[in-house]
Design a protein around this motif. Structure first.
Motif, PDB file in Angstrom:
ATOM      1  N   GLY A 191      -4.425 -35.577  18.144  1.00  0.00           N
ATOM      2  CA  GLY A 191      -3.973 -35.661  17.106  1.00  0.00           C
ATOM      3  C   GLY A 191      -4.281 -35.201  15.708  1.00  0.00           C
ATOM      4  O   GLY A 191      -5.254 -35.056  15.214  1.00  0.00           O
ATOM      5  N   THR A 192      -3.744 -36.765  15.180  1.00  0.00           N
ATOM      6  CA  THR A 192      -4.164 -36.665  13.553  1.00  0.00           C
ATOM      7  C   THR A 192      -5.242 -37.689  13.159  1.00  0.00           C
ATOM      8  O   THR A 192      -5.819 -37.745  12.158  1.00  0.00           O
ATOM      9  CB  THR A 192      -2.834 -36.906  12.842  1.00  0.00           C
ATOM     10  N   THR A 193      -5.338 -38.394  14.672  1.00  0.00           N
ATOM     11  CA  THR A 193      -6.337 -39.426  14.522  1.00  0.00           C
ATOM     12  C   THR A 193      -7.381 -39.257  14.445  1.00  0.00           C
ATOM     13  O   THR A 193      -7.563 -38.054  15.595  1.00  0.00           O
ATOM     14  CB  THR A 193      -5.865 -40.239  15.264  1.00  0.00           C
ATOM     15  N   LEU A 194      -8.514 -38.578  13.988  1.00  0.00           N
ATOM     16  CA  LEU A 194      -9.842 -38.346  14.336  1.00  0.00           C
ATOM     17  C   LEU A 194     -10.704 -39.463  14.959  1.00  0.00           C
ATOM     18  O   LEU A 194     -12.059 -38.833  15.444  1.00  0.00           O
ATOM     19  CB  LEU A 194     -10.588 -38.009  12.544  1.00  0.00           C
ATOM     20  N   GLN A 195     -10.557 -40.038  14.288  1.00  0.00           N
ATOM     21  CA  GLN A 195     -11.291 -42.049  15.792  1.00  0.00           C
ATOM     22  C   GLN A 195     -10.794 -42.375  16.259  1.00  0.00           C
ATOM     23  O   GLN A 195      -9.389 -42.846  16.796  1.00  0.00           O
ATOM     24  CB  GLN A 195     -11.846 -42.698  14.736  1.00  0.00           C
ATOM     25  N   TRP A 196     -10.178 -42.195  17.795  1.00  0.00           N
ATOM     26  CA  TRP A 196     -10.071 -43.282  19.024  1.00  0.00           C
ATOM     27  C   TRP A 196     -10.557 -44.768  18.019  1.00  0.00           C
ATOM     28  O   TRP A 196     -11.913 -44.899  18.646  1.00  0.00           O
ATOM     29  CB  TRP A 196     -10.061 -42.774  20.153  1.00  0.00           C
ATOM     30  N   TYR A 207     -14.499 -44.379  18.263  1.00  0.00           N
ATOM     31  CA  TYR A 207     -14.937 -43.668  18.954  1.00  0.00           C
ATOM     32  C   TYR A 207     -14.670 -41.960  18.449  1.00  0.00           C
ATOM     33  O   TYR A 207     -13.518 -41.482  18.178  1.00  0.00           O
ATOM     34  CB  TYR A 207     -14.860 -42.870  21.127  1.00  0.00           C
ATOM     35  N   ARG A 208     -15.924 -41.747  17.497  1.00  0.00           N
ATOM     36  CA  ARG A 208     -14.907 -39.939  17.128  1.00  0.00           C
ATOM     37  C   ARG A 208     -15.293 -38.764  18.464  1.00  0.00           C
ATOM     38  O   ARG A 208     -16.731 -37.902  18.734  1.00  0.00           O
ATOM     39  CB  ARG A 208     -15.913 -39.146  16.186  1.00  0.00           C
ATOM     40  N   PRO A 209     -14.031 -38.077  19.254  1.00  0.00           N
ATOM     41  CA  PRO A 209     -14.425 -36.993  19.691  1.00  0.00           C
ATOM     42  C   PRO A 209     -14.361 -35.830  19.337  1.00  0.00           C
ATOM     43  O   PRO A 209     -14.093 -35.854  18.190  1.00  0.00           O
ATOM     44  CB  PRO A 209     -12.592 -37.367  20.789  1.00  0.00           C
ATOM     45  N   ARG A 210     -15.077 -35.425  20.718  1.00  0.00           N
ATOM     46  CA  ARG A 210     -15.337 -33.704  19.768  1.00  0.00           C
ATOM     47  C   ARG A 210     -13.881 -32.457  20.784  1.00  0.00           C
ATOM     48  O   ARG A 210     -14.553 -32.614  22.300  1.00  0.00           O
ATOM     49  CB  ARG A 210     -16.567 -33.176  20.603  1.00  0.00           C
ATOM     50  N   PRO A 211     -13.332 -32.706  19.838  1.00  0.00           N
ATOM     51  CA  PRO A 211     -11.875 -31.978  20.738  1.00  0.00           C
ATOM     52  C   PRO A 211     -12.029 -30.665  21.038  1.00  0.00           C
ATOM     53  O   PRO A 211     -12.790 -29.703  21.012  1.00  0.00           O
ATOM     54  CB  PRO A 211     -10.483 -32.347  19.845  1.00  0.00           C
ATOM     55  N   VAL A 212     -11.359 -30.178  22.930  1.00  0.00           N
ATOM     56  CA  VAL A 212     -11.547 -28.777  22.684  1.00  0.00           C
ATOM     57  C   VAL A 212      -9.724 -28.424  22.786  1.00  0.00           C
ATOM     58  O   VAL A 212      -9.425 -26.974  23.095  1.00  0.00           O
ATOM     59  CB  VAL A 212     -11.615 -28.796  24.734  1.00  0.00           C
ATOM     60  N   TRP A 213      -9.277 -29.397  22.147  1.00  0.00           N
ATOM     61  CA  TRP A 213      -8.362 -29.043  21.897  1.00  0.00           C
ATOM     62  C   TRP A 213      -6.722 -30.193  20.477  1.00  0.00           C
ATOM     63  O   TRP A 213      -7.346 -31.517  20.965  1.00  0.00           O
ATOM     64  CB  TRP A 213      -6.842 -28.829  22.960  1.00  0.00           C
ATOM     65  N   SER A 214      -6.818 -29.874  19.404  1.00  0.00           N
ATOM     66  CA  SER A 214      -6.468 -30.427  18.433  1.00  0.00           C
ATOM     67  C   SER A 214      -4.972 -30.337  17.627  1.00  0.00           C
ATOM     68  O   SER A 214      -5.050 -29.119  17.691  1.00  0.00           O
ATOM     69  CB  SER A 214      -7.208 -30.396  17.870  1.00  0.00           C
ATOM     70  N   CYS A 215      -4.087 -30.777  18.020  1.00  0.00           N
ATOM     71  CA  CYS A 215      -2.903 -30.567  17.264  1.00  0.00           C
ATOM     72  C   CYS A 215      -2.194 -31.721  16.681  1.00  0.00           C
ATOM     73  O   CYS A 215      -2.571 -33.066  16.565  1.00  0.00           O
ATOM     74  CB  CYS A 215      -1.885 -29.958  18.448  1.00  0.00           C
ATOM     75  N   ASN A 216      -1.550 -31.036  15.766  1.00  0.00           N
ATOM     76  CA  ASN A 216      -1.227 -32.982  14.824  1.00  0.00           C
ATOM     77  C   ASN A 216       0.355 -32.688  14.724  1.00  0.00           C
ATOM     78  O   ASN A 216       0.908 -33.548  14.445  1.00  0.00           O
ATOM     79  CB  ASN A 216      -1.253 -32.023  13.157  1.00  0.00           C
ATOM     80  N   ASN A 217       0.981 -32.549  16.583  1.00  0.00           N
ATOM     81  CA  ASN A 217       1.898 -32.504  16.734  1.00  0.00           C
ATOM     82  C   ASN A 217       1.953 -33.563  18.255  1.00  0.00           C
ATOM     83  O   ASN A 217       0.649 -33.356  19.089  1.00  0.00           O
ATOM     84  CB  ASN A 217       2.159 -31.443  16.984  1.00  0.00           C
TER      85      ASN A 217
END
Length: 295
Positions: A191-196, A207-217
């Motif tokens: 989502g809006t958070t770039l780091q877990w 941890y900075r994930p490499r997303p297959v899906w990202s949305c700001n909601n």
């Protein structure tokens, strides 16, 4: 000459749209209003109003000046009420908070607060933009996590916990990660958070994930996780129902991050304001229960 001369008259005319109505609201004559406004414009060296035979319009300078004057009048009235021990919130209360908290938690508190205090108008700005409270004229902000150094006063009002989850179908297909590093081999949903955030032996791990899906909601991320697209990390208030129903399964629980504080922040000059004091108290009394994990 009184530094206040013309300020209240200007606000009254701007709000009512005419000298006659403005004069009536203050209980003074139209002549007094005209003279007070003229002297104010002379002191400022700028025209605040465009006068026509039918109505009065604000100039661009007047519009900018009006916002400051309204707050001056409100803060004066609040200060007088505080000294007189009346303390009833009045005027405007301008609040800002992030979308995730605002829609589900802050808006109901603000709505109830407005119903209880009829002399108060509540403005809630739900946005993920970090607003400069002082420069943009806000009374209060609600923010999460570690706060940057500033002159704002901060009061902890609640906390939230995040979990890392995935759908049973995804874990059956891709396997369950046992270590944080295993996430490198998995599909992540962000989502809006770039780091877990994780924790191991008391140390924070980012941890900075490499997303297959990202949305700001957050709800869109939740639905993607339910659909078996991958692994997500979200605050519990998004996940509770899905975890309880078995639609999502918590993973990496031994590396769960600590609770994240939720703060009310406000300019130091607001700390004695009845409207700010009472709204912060309302948040403290409501949010912890509303955000608690259900049994």
């Amino acid at each position: 000459m009184d530094g206040w001369e013309g300020i209240e008259e200007f606000v009254a005319v701007a709000r009512t749209g005419s000298f006659i109505a403005g004069a009536a609201s203050l209980g003074v004559s139209r002549t007094h209003m005209s003279r007070a406004l003229a002297r104010l414009e002379d002191r400022l060296g700028a025209q605040l109003l465009h006068r026509t035979t039918r109505r009065v319009l604000l100039s661009p300078t007047g519009q900018t000046f009006l916002d400051h004057c309204i707050r001056l009048v409100q803060e004066r009235d609040e200060a007088v009420a505080l000294i007189r021990d009346q303390g009833e919130p009045r005027g405007d209360l301008r609040i800002t908070c992030c979308v995730a908290l605002g829609e589900r938690f802050i808006a109901p508190v603000a709505r109830q607060f407005a119903k209880q205090h009829r002399q108060l108008t509540v403005y809630l700005d739900v946005t993920d933009r970090t607003i400069d409270l002082v420069a943009e004229g806000y009374d209060l902000g609600v923010r999460t996590g570690n706060l940057p150094s500033s002159d704002l006063i901060a009061a902890k009002i609640a906390s939230r916990r995040s979990r890392t989850c995935a759908a049973p179908a995804y874990l059956e297909r891709m396997g369950t990660p046992e270590k944080i590093a295993d996430l490198n081999e998995h599909d992540c949903l962000t989502g809006t958070t770039l780091q877990w955030h994780f924790s191991e032996k008391g140390d924070e791990i980012l941890y900075r994930p490499r997303p297959v899906w990202s949305c700001n909601n957050g709800y869109a991320v939740l639905e993607a996780a339910r659909d078996g697209m991958g692994i997500c990390q979200l605050p519990n208030f998004y996940l509770n129902d899905a975890v309880q129903s078995g639609q999502l399964v918590p993973i990496l629980e031994e590396f769960a991050p600590p609770e994240e504080p939720i703060w009310s922040v406000y300019p130091d000059k607001r700390h004695l304001s009845p409207k700010v004091q009472r709204f912060v108290a309302a948040l403290k009394g409501t949010l912890p229960k509303a955000m608690a994990r259900p049994d």
